[in-house]
Design an enzyme around this catalytic site. Structure first.
Site, mmCIF file in Angstrom:
data_model
loop_
_atom_site.group_PDB
_atom_site.id
_atom_site.type_symbol
_atom_site.label_atom_id
_atom_site.label_comp_id
_atom_site.label_asym_id
_atom_site.label_seq_id
_atom_site.Cartn_x
_atom_site.Cartn_y
_atom_site.Cartn_z
ATOM 1 N N SER A 7 70.702 87.513 26.491
ATOM 2 C CA SER A 7 70.782 86.770 25.230
ATOM 3 C C SER A 7 69.433 86.157 24.863
ATOM 4 O O SER A 7 69.309 85.489 23.844
ATOM 5 C CB SER A 7 71.841 85.665 25.343
ATOM 6 O OG SER A 7 71.586 84.838 26.471
ATOM 7 N N HIS A 37 90.603 79.218 -16.873
ATOM 8 C CA HIS A 37 90.687 80.689 -16.996
ATOM 9 C C HIS A 37 89.420 81.262 -17.647
ATOM 10 O O HIS A 37 89.464 82.338 -18.228
ATOM 11 C CB HIS A 37 91.907 81.122 -17.820
ATOM 12 C CG HIS A 37 93.173 80.415 -17.461
ATOM 13 N ND1 HIS A 37 94.066 80.889 -16.524
ATOM 14 C CD2 HIS A 37 93.677 79.232 -17.884
ATOM 15 C CE1 HIS A 37 95.080 80.051 -16.406
ATOM 16 N NE2 HIS A 37 94.863 79.025 -17.215
ATOM 17 N N SER A 60 62.394 92.327 -14.681
ATOM 18 C CA SER A 60 62.814 93.699 -14.426
ATOM 19 C C SER A 60 61.599 94.601 -14.549
ATOM 20 O O SER A 60 60.730 94.367 -15.388
ATOM 21 C CB SER A 60 63.879 94.113 -15.437
ATOM 22 O OG SER A 60 63.892 95.524 -15.584
ATOM 23 N N LYS A 72 63.785 91.013 -19.680
ATOM 24 C CA LYS A 72 64.727 90.445 -18.719
ATOM 25 C C LYS A 72 64.162 89.311 -17.891
ATOM 26 O O LYS A 72 63.016 89.297 -17.485
ATOM 27 C CB LYS A 72 65.194 91.540 -17.763
ATOM 28 C CG LYS A 72 66.042 92.588 -18.456
ATOM 29 C CD LYS A 72 67.507 92.354 -18.280
ATOM 30 C CE LYS A 72 67.909 92.713 -16.880
ATOM 31 N NZ LYS A 72 69.321 92.781 -16.702
ATOM 32 N N ASN A 128 65.985 87.504 -14.683
ATOM 33 C CA ASN A 128 67.229 87.583 -13.913
ATOM 34 C C ASN A 128 67.427 86.381 -12.991
ATOM 35 O O ASN A 128 66.475 85.896 -12.389
ATOM 36 C CB ASN A 128 67.227 88.868 -13.069
ATOM 37 C CG ASN A 128 67.208 90.121 -13.937
ATOM 38 O OD1 ASN A 128 67.807 90.130 -15.008
ATOM 39 N ND2 ASN A 128 66.510 91.141 -13.483
ATOM 40 N N GLU A 185 72.225 84.753 -7.666
ATOM 41 C CA GLU A 185 72.994 85.905 -7.169
ATOM 42 C C GLU A 185 72.895 86.023 -5.654
ATOM 43 O O GLU A 185 73.871 86.344 -4.976
ATOM 44 C CB GLU A 185 72.472 87.194 -7.813
ATOM 45 C CG GLU A 185 72.687 87.247 -9.310
ATOM 46 C CD GLU A 185 71.934 88.427 -9.924
ATOM 47 O OE1 GLU A 185 70.801 88.231 -10.374
ATOM 48 O OE2 GLU A 185 72.482 89.535 -9.930
HETATM 49 N N1 ARG Z 1 73.630 83.024 28.291
HETATM 50 C C1 ARG Z 1 74.888 82.460 28.601
HETATM 51 C C2 ARG Z 1 75.621 82.095 27.299
HETATM 52 O O1 ARG Z 1 75.005 82.054 26.296
HETATM 53 C C3 ARG Z 1 74.729 81.229 29.425
HETATM 54 C C4 ARG Z 1 75.898 80.898 30.276
HETATM 55 C C5 ARG Z 1 76.059 81.882 31.354
HETATM 56 N N2 ARG Z 1 77.096 81.505 32.266
HETATM 57 C C6 ARG Z 1 77.658 82.377 33.086
HETATM 58 N N3 ARG Z 1 78.617 81.915 33.851
HETATM 59 N N4 ARG Z 1 77.295 83.607 33.156
HETATM 60 O O2 ARG Z 1 76.806 81.881 27.279
#
Ligand code: ARG
Length: 462
Positions: A28, A161, A282, A288, A290, A295
């Site tokens: 992560s 409406h 545009s 134009k 816009n 949006e």
């Molecule tokens: N990278 C993990 C998360 O975002 C951290 C926690 C990991 N814990 C574990 N028991 N593997 O959740």
């Protein structure tokens, strides 16, 4: 493979390192590096507590403290090499700490787990975003109040409406958004108060046998108190969900105003002129201009709703306590927060810069028989007619005007009398749009007097 390839942080029982695909799905660090500052703040609080309670020596704690500051500055200056093999921000920081200070680094994780660590880091991150949202919403409220002040008594059509209903004031319409955003503000404030409990010290899930002081770490991290149940503390992502749901409702409000801006800035409406700073041209049609920012706000909002749904889906099937599924919480919240802050800032810019076109608003206010209700009310008041009958008489007059291609004030007194003989010339007083709005003095009504009271109230609140 040799044991050397196994993870240096948890690889004790593993003979080999992970498959490349495993590393890709597991890591992560690509996104949770955004929590580096929170991770280090949490670790510093934890280390200080471990020293205070005698679990760590002062010299180890001091080495950890110094080392963490070095790591932080390396990250802040872009001199840190994040490693996917080290999975996440927690292990990246700790591994680097070990390179810098050696053995004491290994003592930092005493009485703690990545489960309470990630919950703490993420809470700190979300709490900062709640504060940023509160700032952004307050600024936007100020921009709406300023618009309301400029045109507190300007008339425009009020719609139901998207059909002309009754004349209202520009100030009243602007202040409607102030009320919506005021509720958003209080939703974020409520969420903040509820989430502000420290997970740190819940450890993996059951608490710890070390004599830790959770009050101390909670206080250091500006939490109101430690979370009372260690299982809940590591399993809970309500704080992220509340952030996402408050964000979704707020975003829905932004999207509604964005939609109004798209309609209002069209050549058919001309209610507002957006500034060049928040519009685009545009490449083929030179005339134009816009409303792209509006949006894009309207479109980006979908990502925030999506994040809210996605995290609910992640959480809904998880037994207590932590499951790795929960790692999927962060990207959703990061993306939603980024887009909410951007949408708030862009909306604030547009509202600040836009010009309401008083003449177009007023011309539109009187069209579409917008004072028909005023006429019916007059029949009730002046002729003591039951409202249902007044409604019918008025409807007949509207049909007459429609057939002639004119508006109600353009009918003559004779026309009026041909439908109901008791009508007098006084009726024309209520057919003007300014009279109409000025007469709606009920609390919360559109009369400029009432609108100015609300503007004054909000200025005090802010
Ligand atoms: N990278 C993990 C998360 O975002 C951290 C926690 C990991 N814990 C574990 N028991 N593997 O959740």
């Amino acid at each position: 493979m040799t044991k050397d390839t196994s993870n240096q942080m948890w690889g004790g029982r593993f003979a080999a390192g992970p498959d490349a695909i495993m590393e890709a799905i597991n890591a992560s660090i690509g996104y949770d590096q955004r929590m580096a500052a929170q991770d280090i703040e949490g670790s510093r609080a934890h280390a200080a507590m471990l020293a205070k309670t005698g679990i760590l020596t002062d010299s180890d704690a001091e080495a950890i403290r110094e080392g963490l500051l070095t790591v932080l500055s390396e990250i802040e200056t872009g001199n840190f090499e994040f490693s996917a093999a080290l999975e996440d921000i927690h292990m990246n920081v700790e591994a680097r700490l070990k390179e810098i200070i050696g053995e004491p680094a290994g003592r930092l994780h005493t009485g703690r787990s990545r489960n309470d660590q990630v919950a703490t880091d993420f809470k700190l991150w979300v709490r900062d975003q709640i504060d940023a949202a509160i700032q952004g919403i307050s600024a936007l409220i100020r921009a709406f109040v300023a618009q309301a002040e400029v045109g507190a008594d300007w008339v425009m059509p009020g719609f139901t409406h998207l059909q002309t209903a009754q004349p209202v004031t520009w100030g009243h319409h602007m202040m409607a958004y102030v009320e919506m955003l005021g509720r958003d503000l209080s939703r974020f404030q409520d969420a903040r108060a509820r989430m502000n409990e420290s997970p740190l010290g819940a450890a993996a899930l059951a608490g710890t046998s070390f004599p830790i002081d959770r009050e101390m770490t909670a206080k250091a991290l500006r939490f109101d108190r430690p979370a009372a149940n260690s299982l809940d503390a590591v399993a809970d992502r309500d704080f992220a969900l509340e952030f996402l749901s408050a964000s979704s409702i707020c975003a829905m409000h932004l999207s509604r105003f964005a939609e109004e801006l798209v309609i209002w800035s069209s050549a058919q409406f001309r209610f507002v002129t957006l500034s060049d700073r928040f519009s685009t041209g545009s490449s083929i049609m030179p005339q134009k201009k816009n409303p792209d920012a509006a949006e894009l706000i309207r479109a980006k909002i979908g990502r925030i709703f999506g994040a809210n749904t996605a995290l609910l889906m992640v959480m809904k099937g998880l037994p207590l306590t932590y499951s790795k599924d929960m790692q999927e919480d962060k990207e959703q919240v990061f993306d939603a927060a980024d887009n909410l802050m951007l949408a708030l800032a862009a909306m604030e810019g547009m509202v600040k810069d836009m010009t309401a076109n008083r003449d177009s608003l007023e011309a539109a206010a009187g069209s579409g028989f917008s004072t028909a209700t005023d006429l019916a009310d007059w029949l009730v008041r002046a002729l003591n007619m039951p409202f249902r009958d007044a409604h019918h008489v008025t409807g007949t007059l509207v049909a007459m005007a429609e057939a002639r291609g004119c508006d109600l004030p353009d009918l003559t007194l004779e026309d009026m009398k041909s439908v109901h003989s008791a009508i007098t010339a006084d009726v024309f007083d209520v057919l003007g749009v300014h009279n109409s709005v000025a007469s709606r003095l009920s609390y919360g009504g559109t009369a400029p007097e009432r609108v100015r009271e609300q503007i004054a109230r909000w200025k005090e609140v802010l």
